[in-house]
Design a protein around this motif. Structure first.
Motif, PDB file in Angstrom:
ATOM      1  N   GLU A   1       0.567  -1.384  -0.079  1.00 59.02           N
ATOM      2  CA  GLU A   1      -0.214   0.122  -0.009  1.00 59.02           C
ATOM      3  C   GLU A   1       1.295   1.235  -0.048  1.00 59.02           C
ATOM      4  N   HIS A   2       1.643   1.131   0.122  1.00 59.97           N
ATOM      5  CA  HIS A   2       2.881   2.461   0.919  1.00 59.97           C
ATOM      6  C   HIS A   2       4.240   2.349  -0.161  1.00 59.97           C
ATOM      7  N   GLY A   3       4.137   1.687  -1.071  1.00 56.18           N
ATOM      8  CA  GLY A   3       5.359   1.901  -2.033  1.00 56.18           C
ATOM      9  C   GLY A   3       6.345   0.541  -2.525  1.00 56.18           C
ATOM     10  N   PHE A   4       5.822  -0.459  -1.715  1.00 51.66           N
ATOM     11  CA  PHE A   4       6.576  -1.977  -1.975  1.00 51.66           C
ATOM     12  C   PHE A   4       6.792  -2.225  -3.344  1.00 51.66           C
ATOM     13  N   LYS A   5       7.429  -2.980  -4.102  1.00 50.81           N
ATOM     14  CA  LYS A   5       7.056  -3.262  -5.473  1.00 50.81           C
ATOM     15  C   LYS A   5       7.995  -4.816  -5.802  1.00 50.81           C
ATOM     16  N   GLY A   6       8.728  -4.409  -4.159  1.00 48.49           N
ATOM     17  CA  GLY A   6       9.596  -5.906  -4.857  1.00 48.49           C
ATOM     18  C   GLY A   6       9.666  -6.788  -4.671  1.00 48.49           C
ATOM     19  N   ARG A   7       9.707  -8.437  -4.215  1.00 47.54           N
ATOM     20  CA  ARG A   7       9.603  -9.855  -4.242  1.00 47.54           C
ATOM     21  C   ARG A   7       9.764  -9.842  -2.933  1.00 47.54           C
ATOM     22  N   PHE A   8       8.641 -10.338  -2.333  1.00 55.59           N
ATOM     23  CA  PHE A   8       7.909 -11.067  -1.034  1.00 55.59           C
ATOM     24  C   PHE A   8       9.032 -12.551  -0.859  1.00 55.59           C
ATOM     25  N   LEU A   9       9.849 -12.625   0.310  1.00 54.34           N
ATOM     26  CA  LEU A   9       9.998 -13.961   0.192  1.00 54.34           C
ATOM     27  C   LEU A   9       9.088 -14.675   0.958  1.00 54.34           C
ATOM     28  N   GLY A  10       8.576 -14.231   1.418  1.00 50.07           N
ATOM     29  CA  GLY A  10       7.449 -15.050   2.570  1.00 50.07           C
ATOM     30  C   GLY A  10       7.604 -14.657   4.015  1.00 50.07           C
ATOM     31  N   VAL A  11       6.378 -15.057   4.967  1.00 51.78           N
ATOM     32  CA  VAL A  11       6.428 -14.918   6.398  1.00 51.78           C
ATOM     33  C   VAL A  11       6.736 -16.228   6.988  1.00 51.78           C
ATOM     34  N   TYR A  12       7.638 -15.302   7.639  1.00 53.30           N
ATOM     35  CA  TYR A  12       8.427 -16.523   8.992  1.00 53.30           C
ATOM     36  C   TYR A  12       8.205 -15.970  10.003  1.00 53.30           C
TER      37      TYR A  12
END
Length: 377
Positions: A163-174
């Motif tokens: 929502e606030h500008g992150f356009k990169g790759r999400f590597l997951g929930v840990y």
């Protein structure tokens, strides 16, 4: 890696041992303390002060104005140190932990090195609470578009980041500190029929709302007489509340300040119900510890983070309003009145959630995530 001196960070970083990666840690505030747990990493400490002059701690305590004046000349700046170390090390990746500590302050430096990949880990209230603070939000919105990768302890924070500008790759929930060593914890586990502790997280202040839980315990009174009620990590306000309320007459109430990890796990292994209550958090680490120690959880749910693993009345109970002690009392009464439901919830958590929190399994996923970054280089 850019992080403050924090056990969560050390537990996370330990997963990289013997992984083939060359790891450096720049201690953001410079505790000037070497950490044996991550002795494989090259630790950049002792950088902050040009001269560790005699009486520095005394002046800091007694004459803050003089300390500020001296520090204008004596204290090195984090950004200058970061730039110096990047030029020296020539890293492939910089990994910032916590947006307003390791992210926003690093932005002016990272903009000078656009060819270096930038990863970020969100913890706790990092996204959820600080997005409501105008100054922090502005910094977050400036920084997120420059970040290439993100780790988080809950999906909620990835959504906020987008929502606030992150356009990169999400590597997951840990889990924030990596997984848990079941083998070392097994000796602390008691059979369910031999557990009688109601364990309460004692945080109180900006986010912690333990006093609301204590008020709920007051409401239930004699209904809890057959249980040991144990409060751990109690804030000063919690001790004061107990001493100035009818709780001081409760013979079955024990209140502790900070416990060692082993003492806490021993307590968890004797507990039948765990209660954690806060107005802001990510995925609470103590909730995960309750699950692996097979304790029935009652937990607040800020922004829906807890609901990512706890379904209300199925494998735990969710606190909707952390300030509503009456509603919390009703949840606690429901838990103590329904031992069969507690047993079913614990079995469900032990079969479906607990295995995914085992340290070796989490480490495998973490190393696979770093491998994805490596493939992009």
């Amino acid at each position: 890696m850019l992080s403050i001196f924090a056990p969560h960070f050390f537990n996370w970083t330990e997963q990289l041992k013997d992984s083939g990666h060359e790891v450096y840690w720049l201690d953001i505030f410079d505790s000037n303390t070497k950490v044996e747990q991550i002795d494989f990493a090259k630790q950049i400490i002792g950088w902050r002060y040009r001269w560790d002059h005699p009486g520095r701690y005394f002046l800091k305590k007694k004459a803050s104005g003089i300390t500020r004046l001296i520090n204008n000349f004596n204290e090195r700046k984090f950004q200058q140190q970061l730039e110096k170390q990047i030029k020296r090390i020539e890293p492939d990746v910089v990994h910032s932990f916590v947006m307003y500590l390791g992210g926003v302050p690093a932005l002016p430096v990272m903009e000078k090195f656009p060819g270096i990949k930038w990863a970020y880990t969100a913890w706790g209230s990092d996204m959820y609470y600080y997005r409501k603070q105008p100054e922090h939000l502005e910094g977050m919105k400036r920084t997120l578009p420059h970040m290439d990768y993100m780790f988080a302890d809950c999906q909620r924070d990835h959504n906020i980041a987008k929502e606030h500008g992150f356009k990169g790759r999400f590597l997951g929930v840990y889990p924030g500190g990596g997984g848990f060593d079941f083998e070392s914890l097994d000796p602390f586990m008691r059979d369910q029929e031999n557990r009688n502790i109601i364990l309460v997280k004692g945080y109180q202040g900006l986010h912690g709302k333990c006093i609301s839980v204590l008020k709920a315990i007051l409401e239930l009174g004699v209904e809890l007489n057959s249980y040991r009620i144990v409060v751990f990590g109690a804030a000063p306000e919690v001790f004061k509340f107990v001493e100035t309320s009818a709780l001081k007459e409760f013979k079955n109430l024990e209140v502790y300040g900070k416990l060692t990890y082993q003492n806490l796990m021993e307590m968890m292994g004797q507990s039948c119900i765990y209660i954690g209550n806060s107005s802001s958090d990510g995925m609470p680490n103590t909730l995960l510890e309750a699950i692996i120690m097979e304790v029935f959880p009652i937990q607040s749910n800020p922004g829906g983070a807890t609901a990512e693993i706890i379904e209300h009345k199925k494998n735990g109970l969710l606190i909707v309003d952390p300030e509503n002690s009456r509603a919390i009392a009703e949840l606690l009464k429901e838990a103590i009145d329904n031992p069969e439901s507690r047993k079913n919830a614990i079995n469900w958590n032990s079969e479906r959630i607990k295995p995914n929190l085992e340290r070796k399994r989490v480490r495998k996923r973490v190393l696979e995530a770093y491998q994805k970054i490596e493939e992009d280089l």
